[in-house]
Scaffold this motif. Structure first.
Motif, mmCIF file in Angstrom:
data_model
loop_
_atom_site.group_PDB
_atom_site.id
_atom_site.type_symbol
_atom_site.label_atom_id
_atom_site.label_comp_id
_atom_site.label_asym_id
_atom_site.label_seq_id
_atom_site.Cartn_x
_atom_site.Cartn_y
_atom_site.Cartn_z
ATOM 1 N N HIS A 283 19.156 -22.730 -32.576
ATOM 2 C CA HIS A 283 18.898 -24.262 -33.238
ATOM 3 C C HIS A 283 18.621 -25.123 -31.789
ATOM 4 N N ASN A 284 17.441 -25.561 -31.861
ATOM 5 C CA ASN A 284 16.755 -26.496 -30.747
ATOM 6 C C ASN A 284 17.571 -27.799 -31.021
ATOM 7 N N SER A 285 18.382 -28.290 -29.933
ATOM 8 C CA SER A 285 19.546 -29.230 -29.935
ATOM 9 C C SER A 285 19.652 -30.248 -28.522
ATOM 10 N N TYR A 286 19.995 -31.303 -28.677
ATOM 11 C CA TYR A 286 19.877 -31.929 -27.372
ATOM 12 C C TYR A 286 20.976 -33.242 -27.669
ATOM 13 N N ARG A 287 21.781 -33.005 -26.464
ATOM 14 C CA ARG A 287 22.950 -34.190 -26.588
ATOM 15 C C ARG A 287 22.531 -35.173 -25.703
ATOM 16 N N LEU A 288 22.984 -36.628 -26.229
ATOM 17 C CA LEU A 288 22.609 -37.755 -25.611
ATOM 18 C C LEU A 288 24.082 -38.361 -25.398
ATOM 19 N N ASP A 289 24.277 -38.706 -24.039
ATOM 20 C CA ASP A 289 25.822 -38.762 -23.696
ATOM 21 C C ASP A 289 25.761 -40.316 -23.441
ATOM 22 N N GLY A 290 27.056 -41.077 -23.571
ATOM 23 C CA GLY A 290 26.923 -42.457 -23.414
ATOM 24 C C GLY A 290 27.058 -42.667 -21.887
ATOM 25 N N ASP A 291 27.793 -42.153 -21.042
ATOM 26 C CA ASP A 291 27.655 -42.398 -19.569
ATOM 27 C C ASP A 291 26.239 -41.854 -19.149
#
Length: 198
Positions: free
Chosen positions: A53-61
């Motif tokens: 599953h094409n996925s990407y994480r956007l992290d606060g820091d």
């Protein structure tokens, strides 16, 4: 505000879904600092990618090193931080990516605005409340932020000198003070399976 601009149409979201063989989705993790949001988001991203599953994480820091490096931690800056990331998450979602955000996002109204932004274009939005008592978060304190807040070094710190407004109706509520990271991520995976996202 920008003027003399025109929205350029291209592929519809449905056409992208057909071409990519995947629906877009925003999975919005919220909770106190040191609640486990980023760690759970990493585990979830790895699971989804390993299962195709094409996925990407956007992290606060991480976002504050680039896109939002001009923002501080006042209420107005926090509002703008979440407004920007809501727009970015929506774009990733529209591209048919599983978009995982891990932001404290302390204000209900900001999270509601993020949800409404997605709903306006019929894009799925799943709020995940990573819930730990503040005593547990403070005991973990991997970055030493709670201590700095208690010592007055950090002003307007969520949970100490600034509010955290817990979700009232999150799709997923993970009590993360006595389970493993894998168990926490599995709760999200189970929800995705049950609702036929994966």
């Amino acid at each position: 505000m920008a003027t003399n601009i025109t929205w350029h149409e291209n592929l519809t979201h449905q056409e992208r879904e057909a071409l990519t063989k995947q629906k877009g989705l925003t999975i919005w993790l919220t909770g106190l600092s040191a609640s486990g949001k980023s760690t759970i988001a990493c585990a979830l991203e790895q699971y989804l990618l390993k299962h195709g599953h094409n996925s990407y994480r956007l992290d606060g820091d991480n976002i504050r090193f680039g896109l939002n490096k001009d923002l501080g931690f006042s209420e107005a800056d926090r509002n703008e931080n979440i407004r920007r990331i809501s727009e970015v998450a929506k774009l990733f979602n529209d591209s048919c990516c599983f978009t995982i955000t891990s932001f404290i996002s302390p204000y209900r109204n900001d999270r509601r605005t993020a949800r409404e932004l997605h709903a306006k274009d019929n894009l799925p939005f799943i709020e995940v409340y990573i819930d730990v008592p503040i005593e547990v978060a403070e005991k973990r304190d991997p970055k030493g932020l709670y201590k700095k807040a208690r010592d007055g070094i950090i002003k307007e710190f969520t949970g100490i000198s600034a509010p955290y407004e817990a979700p009232e109706k999150a799709e997923i509520h993970i009590v993360n003070d006595n389970i493993t990271i894998e168990q926490a991520a599995e709760q999200i995976v189970e929800y995705l399976r049950a609702h036929q996202y994966i």
